[in-house]
Design a protein around this motif. Structure first.
Motif, PDB file in Angstrom:
ATOM      1  N   ALA A  41     -13.517 -29.372 -17.259  1.00 52.42           N
ATOM      2  CA  ALA A  41     -12.097 -29.491 -17.552  1.00 52.42           C
ATOM      3  C   ALA A  41     -11.870 -29.615 -19.056  1.00 52.42           C
ATOM      4  CB  ALA A  41     -11.527 -30.710 -16.831  1.00 52.42           C
ATOM      5  N   PRO A  42     -10.630 -29.406 -19.514  1.00 56.22           N
ATOM      6  CA  PRO A  42     -10.358 -29.506 -20.954  1.00 56.22           C
ATOM      7  C   PRO A  42     -10.684 -30.863 -21.551  1.00 56.22           C
ATOM      8  CG  PRO A  42      -8.566 -28.383 -19.835  1.00 56.22           C
ATOM      9  CD  PRO A  42      -9.459 -28.911 -18.761  1.00 56.22           C
ATOM     10  N   ASP A  43     -10.617 -31.931 -20.747  1.00 49.14           N
ATOM     11  CA  ASP A  43     -10.879 -33.264 -21.286  1.00 49.14           C
ATOM     12  C   ASP A  43     -12.254 -33.793 -20.889  1.00 49.14           C
ATOM     13  OD1 ASP A  43     -10.221 -33.429 -18.630  1.00 49.14           O
ATOM     14  OD2 ASP A  43      -8.994 -35.234 -18.828  1.00 49.14           O
ATOM     15  N   GLY A  44     -13.144 -32.907 -20.430  1.00 47.96           N
ATOM     16  CA  GLY A  44     -14.490 -33.339 -20.084  1.00 47.96           C
ATOM     17  C   GLY A  44     -14.850 -32.935 -18.670  1.00 47.96           C
ATOM     18  N   PRO A  45     -16.115 -33.106 -18.269  1.00 50.42           N
ATOM     19  CA  PRO A  45     -16.525 -32.729 -16.912  1.00 50.42           C
ATOM     20  C   PRO A  45     -15.903 -33.661 -15.874  1.00 50.42           C
ATOM     21  CG  PRO A  45     -18.295 -33.907 -18.010  1.00 50.42           C
ATOM     22  CD  PRO A  45     -17.222 -33.694 -19.050  1.00 50.42           C
ATOM     23  N   LYS A  46     -15.573 -33.098 -14.718  1.00 48.89           N
ATOM     24  CA  LYS A  46     -15.046 -33.907 -13.617  1.00 48.89           C
ATOM     25  C   LYS A  46     -15.795 -33.550 -12.338  1.00 48.89           C
ATOM     26  CE  LYS A  46     -10.589 -35.198 -15.426  1.00 48.89           C
ATOM     27  NZ  LYS A  46      -9.289 -35.795 -15.053  1.00 48.89           N
ATOM     28  N   VAL A  47     -16.180 -34.589 -11.608  1.00 49.29           N
ATOM     29  CA  VAL A  47     -16.967 -34.435 -10.392  1.00 49.29           C
ATOM     30  C   VAL A  47     -16.031 -34.387  -9.192  1.00 49.29           C
ATOM     31  CG1 VAL A  47     -18.691 -35.524  -8.904  1.00 49.29           C
ATOM     32  CG2 VAL A  47     -18.981 -35.558 -11.393  1.00 49.29           C
ATOM     33  N   LEU A  48     -16.184 -33.366  -8.356  1.00 49.93           N
ATOM     34  CA  LEU A  48     -15.331 -33.164  -7.193  1.00 49.93           C
ATOM     35  C   LEU A  48     -16.040 -33.570  -5.907  1.00 49.93           C
ATOM     36  CD1 LEU A  48     -13.970 -29.574  -7.980  1.00 49.93           C
ATOM     37  CD2 LEU A  48     -13.171 -31.769  -8.879  1.00 49.93           C
ATOM     38  N   ASP A  49     -15.246 -33.745  -4.863  1.00 53.26           N
ATOM     39  CA  ASP A  49     -15.737 -33.883  -3.477  1.00 53.26           C
ATOM     40  C   ASP A  49     -16.624 -35.087  -3.242  1.00 53.26           C
ATOM     41  OD1 ASP A  49     -14.341 -31.669  -2.832  1.00 53.26           O
ATOM     42  OD2 ASP A  49     -16.043 -30.318  -2.693  1.00 53.26           O
ATOM     43  N   PHE A  50     -16.517 -36.126  -4.058  1.00 56.22           N
ATOM     44  CA  PHE A  50     -17.379 -37.287  -3.837  1.00 56.22           C
ATOM     45  C   PHE A  50     -16.979 -38.016  -2.550  1.00 56.22           C
ATOM     46  CE2 PHE A  50     -13.964 -38.184  -6.801  1.00 56.22           C
ATOM     47  CZ  PHE A  50     -13.357 -39.305  -6.266  1.00 56.22           C
ATOM     48  N   GLY A  51     -17.991 -38.395  -1.802  1.00 56.25           N
ATOM     49  CA  GLY A  51     -17.773 -39.191  -0.600  1.00 56.25           C
ATOM     50  C   GLY A  51     -17.451 -38.405   0.641  1.00 56.25           C
ATOM     51  N   ILE A  52     -17.059 -37.139   0.527  1.00 60.27           N
ATOM     52  CA  ILE A  52     -16.643 -36.404   1.704  1.00 60.27           C
ATOM     53  C   ILE A  52     -17.838 -35.917   2.511  1.00 60.27           C
ATOM     54  CG2 ILE A  52     -15.290 -34.437   2.502  1.00 60.27           C
ATOM     55  CD1 ILE A  52     -13.752 -36.806   1.240  1.00 60.27           C
TER      56      ILE A  52
END
Length: 573
Positions: free
Chosen positions: A153-164
């Motif tokens: 992302a523009p403001d840094g890495p973002k982790v998706l789908d955690f916990g699902i």
């Protein structure tokens, strides 16, 4: 249909246009869990809505796990994970909504633009470790961390789908498809049949960093059997990875989970390596990160391509029911109606039908004909009076005004605004009571409407995890105003006893639904500082949360967006 935003694939003909409170504008992707849609909430914030597959929705065990995971996921707060916007685990097709994150996945970026290097690589390693630290602190294990689940992302890495992924374990999907996870990113202990833990995520983190630096995983490529054999018995290859990362990566890729560091230890170790210097603003990425990712779409494109906004009534259509006058009065008694404005008993002029109407139908104000509409109602409104539903919503997010309106029972009709309720002033009392001045304005040029004090209810507090509103009546059951086109305005005053955090306007037609949910939109915060002193304050003198303004009970980023009614709880600190 409108064109989807640039870079967002269009909806399929069979796709819904609305899910919960969200308006959908396109598809972001599909996978083993379900379909991810691009959408907007009522504030035009961009969201990603994940709808699970129907085969999972019919699995009772999955629903239970999904519900537990959502409760954990909503508590995760970190700059490197998307904000949580809502979920409905009881819907026919369960869904989960988070902040939409623009940018390519790590997989797409490496494939099209090559590996990361220098400060961008260090920032990536630190950001993902930071995300895992927050996820694990909430009691969640990701279990499917891979290049396709990290957005640059523009403001840094973002982790998706955690916990699902953990919710899926044991369902028909995994019983037929094997392990949750992707070969090459699954830890050795999982291949040996042990459950995934936070140290399994650490193993996957190391694989992500190697992939980001080299374009390949630490155990190479090949068939699943070949990769699994290397994961279980061979050392990782760090060829091409900067030397200063080798030590922490070797530890994180240990075959034994107990030999790996925690995510917090990873974050601390990587923060001390070259290239991870941060700005003075906490959580902001290094300036060089701006060259890695740019927004994919103009937010205005989403608004232009979205379906029109739906009212609260439309979003809750299946749960709304007409409430008879007898039932409504029984509900009021059940809530403990008390006279607090000077009289000890009901006054003449109580509503003879729901909603403070005078001899009217469930959705109308004024004397009605056999069709249920006021005698002088224009022809275009008569069906609306007969079949429409009463709705109360804030006029905007910036002013302390509610509007009561009649909403068509199906799409295609126009609503009719009936009443404007302006919470204009509050006056504190000497014994922790306070009085509120309310300006009422009747809006149609036909019919009439009565307003009663038992339509104003107080809310003392909301406990985290509470599922419905626990109202307290704050006035007697007397007549406050009888409004007509010739006499459309009235200023009334109500006294609230014992202190309340929020005041709601709840017509009797909406009373049952308002009790049954937490998201009834007819409430306003009242100033918390107003106790024990006698003074009058205008609306604008209450900065921040110390103000009269719409109460939003939605949990955003794991915490209440507006804390005025929530009790203190450690998970929100």
């Amino acid at each position: 249909p409108p064109e989807p935003p640039t870079g967002v694939p269009p909806l399929d003909p069979v796709d819904p246009r609305y899910i919960g409170p969200f308006r959908l504008v396109g598809r972001l992707g599909a996978g083993g869990m379900g379909v991810v849609y691009a959408g907007l909430d009522d504030r035009d914030r961009r969201v990603a809505v994940k709808c699970v597959h129907r085969v999972l929705a019919t699995d009772t065990d999955f629903r239970e796990r999904f519900t537990r995971e959502v409760k954990l996921v909503r508590r995760v707060r970190a700059a490197c994970v998307p904000d949580f916007f809502g979920a409905d685990t009881g819907a026919e097709v369960p869904w989960l909504a988070t902040e939409y994150v623009p940018g390519p996945t790590l997989a797409d970026f490496v494939r099209t633009r090559g590996p990361l290097s220098g400060q961008a690589l260090a920032e990536f390693a630190h950001g993902v470790a930071e995300a895992l630290t927050a996820i694990h602190a909430a009691g969640v294990v990701h279990r499917d961390l891979k290049p396709g689940n990290v957005i640059l992302a523009p403001d840094g890495p973002k982790v998706l789908d955690f916990g699902i992924a953990r919710a899926t374990d044991g369902t028909a999907l995994t019983r037929t498809g094997g392990l949750v996870g992707t070969p090459g990113w699954i830890s050795p202990e999982q291949y040996r049949g042990a459950p995934a833990t936070d140290r399994s995520d650490v193993f996957a983190w190391a694989g992500l960093v190697v992939h980001a630096a080299t374009g390949r995983g630490p155990f190479g490529s090949g068939t699943s059997d070949v990769v699994v054999s290397r994961v279980l018995s061979e050392p990782p290859s760090l060829l091409g990875v900067p030397v200063h990362l080798h030590a922490v990566l070797h530890r994180a890729l240990s075959k034994a989970p107990e030999a790996r560091p925690t995510a917090a230890q990873l974050q601390q170790a990587v923060a001390g390596l070259p290239g991870t210097e941060r700005h003075a603003d906490a959580g902001s990425p290094n300036r060089t990160w701006a060259a890695v990712s740019v927004p994919l779409t103009d937010p205005r494109e989403w608004i232009r391509g979205a379906p029109r906004k739906r009212s609260w009534a439309r979003r809750h259509r299946t749960a709304l029911t007409a409430v008879s006058g007898v039932l409504a009065l029984a509900l009021v008694v059940g809530l403990g109606v008390r006279a607090l404005t000077g009289e000890d008993s009901s006054l003449p002029g109580e509503p003879s039908g729901p909603g403070g109407t005078t001899g009217g139908s469930a959705a109308t104000g004024g004397t009605t004909s056999a069709a249920g509409a006021p005698d002088d109602a224009p022809e275009e409104y008569r069906d609306l009076y007969e079949t429409g539903e009463v709705v109360v919503e804030p006029a905007s997010q910036d002013e302390p005004v509610l509007v009561r309106r009649l909403e068509p029972s199906s799409d295609g009709g126009e609503p009719l605004d009936q009443l404007r309720i302006d919470f204009s002033e509050a006056v504190s009392g000497e014994f922790v009571d306070f009085r509120m001045t309310i300006d009422l304005e009747y809006l149609p040029d036909h019919g009439s409407l009565t307003v009663h004090s038992n339509e104003f209810l107080g809310l003392r507090a909301i406990t985290p995890g509470q599922e419905n509103l626990d109202f307290r009546t704050v006035g007697n059951t007397g007549l406050l105003a009888e409004l007509t086109p010739d006499d459309p305005t009235e200023t009334v005053r109500l006294t609230f006893s014992g202190g309340v955090a929020a005041v709601y306007f709840v017509p009797l037609e909406t009373r049952a639904r308002a009790q049954e949910s937490l998201d009834y939109p007819g409430g306003f915060c009242v100033p918390r500082s107003m106790s024990g002193v006698s003074e009058t304050r205008e609306v604008e003198t209450f900065p921040g949360r110390d103000y009269i303004g719409p109460l939003d009970t939605t949990l955003t980023n794991g915490a209440p967006l507006d804390n005025c009614a929530y009790t203190e709880d450690s998970e929100y600190q």
